[in-house]
Motif scaffolding. Structure first.
Motif, PDB file in Angstrom:
ATOM      1  N   PHE A  59     -46.970  80.939  69.262  1.00  0.00           N
ATOM      2  CA  PHE A  59     -45.797  80.171  68.413  1.00  0.00           C
ATOM      3  C   PHE A  59     -44.576  79.601  69.953  1.00  0.00           C
ATOM      4  N   PHE A  60     -45.182  80.688  70.593  1.00  0.00           N
ATOM      5  CA  PHE A  60     -44.785  79.840  72.661  1.00  0.00           C
ATOM      6  C   PHE A  60     -45.322  78.243  72.645  1.00  0.00           C
ATOM      7  N   ALA A  61     -46.764  78.181  72.271  1.00  0.00           N
ATOM      8  CA  ALA A  61     -47.024  77.236  72.244  1.00  0.00           C
ATOM      9  C   ALA A  61     -46.491  75.774  71.025  1.00  0.00           C
ATOM     10  N   VAL A  62     -45.860  76.473  69.668  1.00  0.00           N
ATOM     11  CA  VAL A  62     -45.595  74.778  68.968  1.00  0.00           C
ATOM     12  C   VAL A  62     -44.181  75.069  69.875  1.00  0.00           C
ATOM     13  N   PHE A  63     -43.057  76.199  70.246  1.00  0.00           N
ATOM     14  CA  PHE A  63     -42.332  76.195  71.543  1.00  0.00           C
ATOM     15  C   PHE A  63     -42.345  74.952  72.284  1.00  0.00           C
ATOM     16  N   ALA A  64     -43.325  75.036  73.500  1.00  0.00           N
ATOM     17  CA  ALA A  64     -43.627  74.026  74.006  1.00  0.00           C
ATOM     18  C   ALA A  64     -44.673  72.523  74.351  1.00  0.00           C
ATOM     19  N   LEU A  65     -45.127  72.829  72.464  1.00  0.00           N
ATOM     20  CA  LEU A  65     -44.890  71.311  71.949  1.00  0.00           C
ATOM     21  C   LEU A  65     -43.810  70.797  71.986  1.00  0.00           C
ATOM     22  N   ALA A  66     -43.152  71.349  71.078  1.00  0.00           N
ATOM     23  CA  ALA A  66     -41.712  70.718  70.702  1.00  0.00           C
ATOM     24  C   ALA A  66     -41.085  70.037  71.527  1.00  0.00           C
ATOM     25  N   LEU A  67     -41.014  70.908  73.083  1.00  0.00           N
ATOM     26  CA  LEU A  67     -40.365  70.610  74.424  1.00  0.00           C
ATOM     27  C   LEU A  67     -41.005  68.835  75.206  1.00  0.00           C
ATOM     28  N   ASN A  68     -42.371  69.010  74.484  1.00  0.00           N
ATOM     29  CA  ASN A  68     -43.288  67.971  75.419  1.00  0.00           C
ATOM     30  C   ASN A  68     -42.708  66.875  74.469  1.00  0.00           C
ATOM     31  N   VAL A  69     -42.354  67.128  73.560  1.00  0.00           N
ATOM     32  CA  VAL A  69     -41.798  65.599  72.790  1.00  0.00           C
ATOM     33  C   VAL A  69     -40.955  64.815  73.834  1.00  0.00           C
ATOM     34  N   LEU A  70     -40.030  65.253  73.521  1.00  0.00           N
ATOM     35  CA  LEU A  70     -39.183  64.937  74.946  1.00  0.00           C
ATOM     36  C   LEU A  70     -39.497  65.128  76.459  1.00  0.00           C
ATOM     37  N   VAL A  71     -39.864  66.032  77.169  1.00  0.00           N
ATOM     38  CA  VAL A  71     -40.591  66.111  78.739  1.00  0.00           C
ATOM     39  C   VAL A  71     -41.301  64.641  78.384  1.00  0.00           C
ATOM     40  N   ALA A 114     -51.690  79.080  61.012  1.00  0.00           N
ATOM     41  CA  ALA A 114     -51.357  78.039  60.561  1.00  0.00           C
ATOM     42  C   ALA A 114     -49.953  77.358  60.839  1.00  0.00           C
ATOM     43  N   VAL A 115     -48.871  77.507  61.059  1.00  0.00           N
ATOM     44  CA  VAL A 115     -48.267  77.295  62.094  1.00  0.00           C
ATOM     45  C   VAL A 115     -48.367  76.297  63.274  1.00  0.00           C
ATOM     46  N   PHE A 116     -48.832  76.653  64.033  1.00  0.00           N
ATOM     47  CA  PHE A 116     -49.326  76.345  65.095  1.00  0.00           C
ATOM     48  C   PHE A 116     -50.486  74.888  64.740  1.00  0.00           C
ATOM     49  N   LEU A 117     -51.746  74.915  63.697  1.00  0.00           N
ATOM     50  CA  LEU A 117     -52.172  73.671  63.504  1.00  0.00           C
ATOM     51  C   LEU A 117     -51.761  72.823  62.741  1.00  0.00           C
ATOM     52  N   ALA A 168     -51.435  68.806  64.266  1.00  0.00           N
ATOM     53  CA  ALA A 168     -51.676  67.786  63.608  1.00  0.00           C
ATOM     54  C   ALA A 168     -50.239  66.972  63.720  1.00  0.00           C
ATOM     55  N   THR A 169     -49.029  67.504  63.419  1.00  0.00           N
ATOM     56  CA  THR A 169     -48.138  66.156  63.337  1.00  0.00           C
ATOM     57  C   THR A 169     -47.789  65.955  64.269  1.00  0.00           C
ATOM     58  N   ALA A 203     -50.247  65.021  66.729  1.00  0.00           N
ATOM     59  CA  ALA A 203     -51.439  64.493  67.268  1.00  0.00           C
ATOM     60  C   ALA A 203     -51.196  63.130  66.561  1.00  0.00           C
ATOM     61  N   VAL A 204     -50.699  62.958  64.826  1.00  0.00           N
ATOM     62  CA  VAL A 204     -50.098  61.944  64.169  1.00  0.00           C
ATOM     63  C   VAL A 204     -48.813  61.359  64.612  1.00  0.00           C
ATOM     64  N   VAL A 205     -47.819  62.053  65.276  1.00  0.00           N
ATOM     65  CA  VAL A 205     -46.945  61.669  65.829  1.00  0.00           C
ATOM     66  C   VAL A 205     -47.750  60.725  67.494  1.00  0.00           C
ATOM     67  N   VAL A 206     -48.008  61.186  68.097  1.00  0.00           N
ATOM     68  CA  VAL A 206     -48.190  60.430  69.031  1.00  0.00           C
ATOM     69  C   VAL A 206     -48.963  58.889  69.126  1.00  0.00           C
ATOM     70  N   ARG A 207     -49.704  58.818  68.163  1.00  0.00           N
ATOM     71  CA  ARG A 207     -50.643  57.917  68.032  1.00  0.00           C
ATOM     72  C   ARG A 207     -50.183  57.268  66.977  1.00  0.00           C
ATOM     73  N   SER A 208     -48.777  57.239  66.514  1.00  0.00           N
ATOM     74  CA  SER A 208     -48.079  56.638  65.329  1.00  0.00           C
ATOM     75  C   SER A 208     -46.658  55.056  66.128  1.00  0.00           C
ATOM     76  N   PRO A 209     -46.662  54.112  65.633  1.00  0.00           N
ATOM     77  CA  PRO A 209     -46.063  53.505  66.467  1.00  0.00           C
ATOM     78  C   PRO A 209     -45.249  54.011  67.121  1.00  0.00           C
ATOM     79  N   PHE A 210     -44.632  54.543  66.150  1.00  0.00           N
ATOM     80  CA  PHE A 210     -43.246  55.735  66.245  1.00  0.00           C
ATOM     81  C   PHE A 210     -43.456  56.433  68.162  1.00  0.00           C
ATOM     82  N   GLY A 211     -44.878  56.922  67.740  1.00  0.00           N
ATOM     83  CA  GLY A 211     -45.080  57.794  69.883  1.00  0.00           C
ATOM     84  C   GLY A 211     -45.456  56.804  70.567  1.00  0.00           C
TER      85      GLY A 211
END
Length: 348
Positions: free
Chosen positions: A43-55, A169-172, A176-177, A179-187
């Motif tokens: 769950f801290f990895a989820v938190f870090a991934l969330a912050l990584n969207v901005l950073v 389950a939440v981490f996966l 996945a979310t 990975a999709v966002v990063v490879r999308s036009p929005f990413g």
């Protein structure tokens, strides 16, 4: 392997092995304490991934994400304390957290760089002050206890194994979310605002709106991580909103490698293991963590994951091609070390 499915790559094999290890972890780690450590890493990895969207992808360094992380926990804890069910409390907590992320974005996206960092830091400190001083609501330093964990589909999460699989389950889903966002036009557009803000604006992209939606995505997954943290500890206090939590999350992202999916996960594992395992043997574990961070930044400025990948690429190249032959000042290979193909007698 048929031509339709294509060859199996080392990357695919590594992902399959990692999934197998994660799915079977409670079977080969029988100690509940270490299973709980694995849950913390997830769950801290989820938190870090969330912050990584901005950073990482937005180029916006935040030092106030602990406020979003704790907002979900406090909202759910308060609603549970007033007799609401877990589902209502969790949905409300995520809605409030995303709304708070929108406020963060409106206030902080007025600036970039150090200005953005300082605004997020200030907002985080305001939320910490509310959690600490508004004792009639948050119970101040005494915090709020949560008596039970949810039981989705009748599955008990009271034990270490059950809660671990929920975190997995939440981490996966988060990976996945992302990975999709990063490879999308929005990413791609988000990375464009990071690298060429003026050019993106000249091309007609709404830079502010792209960053705003990135903030909402980051806030949502920060809230999810905050809910897992609440149910893991069954307790929340102002310490969760403190600057230390934001700094640790930022350390996870930078140490592992920004703008990567694996980097924040590796960074989360390092910080959690240092806090919960190494600290049992080394009193000054903070100093050791600081030394590790300095070494990573000194020798792998992009982070541990990109740096390791570059090192292995260099090592493979050296193994395949060998060390380069010595050269004279004019760039020619000396005759005593040259191969026949490079001498006059053996030249083409």
């Amino acid at each position: 392997m048929s031509a339709a499915t294509g060859p199996v790559t080392p990357r695919a094999i590594a992902i399959a092995v990692a999934l197998l290890l994660l799915l079977t972890l409670p079977l080969w780690i029988t100690n509940a304490y270490y299973v709980n450590i694995a849950s913390q890493i997830l769950f801290f990895a989820v938190f870090a991934l969330a912050l990584n969207v901005l950073v990482g992808y937005g180029g916006l360094t935040s030092l106030g994400h602990a406020g979003l992380f704790a907002m979900a926990g406090y909202t759910a804890a308060l609603l549970l304390g007033r007799g609401h069910g877990h589902l209502v409390a969790d949905i409300a907590a995520l809605v409030v957290t995303v709304a708070t992320a929108a406020v963060y974005a409106v206030l902080s996206l007025r600036a970039t760089g150090i200005g953005f960092l300082m605004i997020t830091l200030a907002i985080g400190q305001i939320l910490w002050g509310i959690a600490y001083r508004w004792a009639s609501l948050t119970n101040g330093d005494n915090g709020i206890n949560v008596a039970t964990r949810p039981a989705p589909f009748g599955l008990s999460l009271s034990g270490a194994d059950g809660f671990y699989y929920l975190c997995l389950a939440v981490f996966l889903a988060c990976v996945a979310t992302m990975a999709v966002v990063v490879r999308s036009p929005f990413g791609a557009s988000l990375r464009g605002t990071r690298d060429q803000e003026r050019r993106m604006a000249a091309l007609g992209y709404d830079v502010w709106l792209i960053r705003f939606f990135a903030f909402l995505l980051s806030g949502f997954w920060s809230g999810v991580a905050g809910l897992l943290f609440l149910y893991y500890n069954q307790f929340i206090s102002p310490q969760v909103v403190a600057l230390t939590t934001s700094a640790e999350a930022l350390l996870m992202v930078i140490a592992g490698g920004t703008a990567t999916l694996l980097g924040p996960i590796v960074g989360a594992a390092i910080v959690v293991i240092m806090k919960n395992v190494v600290s049992a043997y080394i009193v000054r574990w903070n100093m050791v963590l600081g030394i590790i961070f300095i070494l990573i930044i000194s020798f792998m400025p992009d982070g541990l994951v990109p740096g390791t990948a570059r090192f292995w690429a260099w090592a493979r190249h050296r193994l395949r091609h060998g060390a380069p032959k010595p050269q004279d000042a004019d760039g020619t290979v000396p005759a005593e070390t040259a191969t026949p193909a490079t001498t006059k007698e053996g030249g083409a």
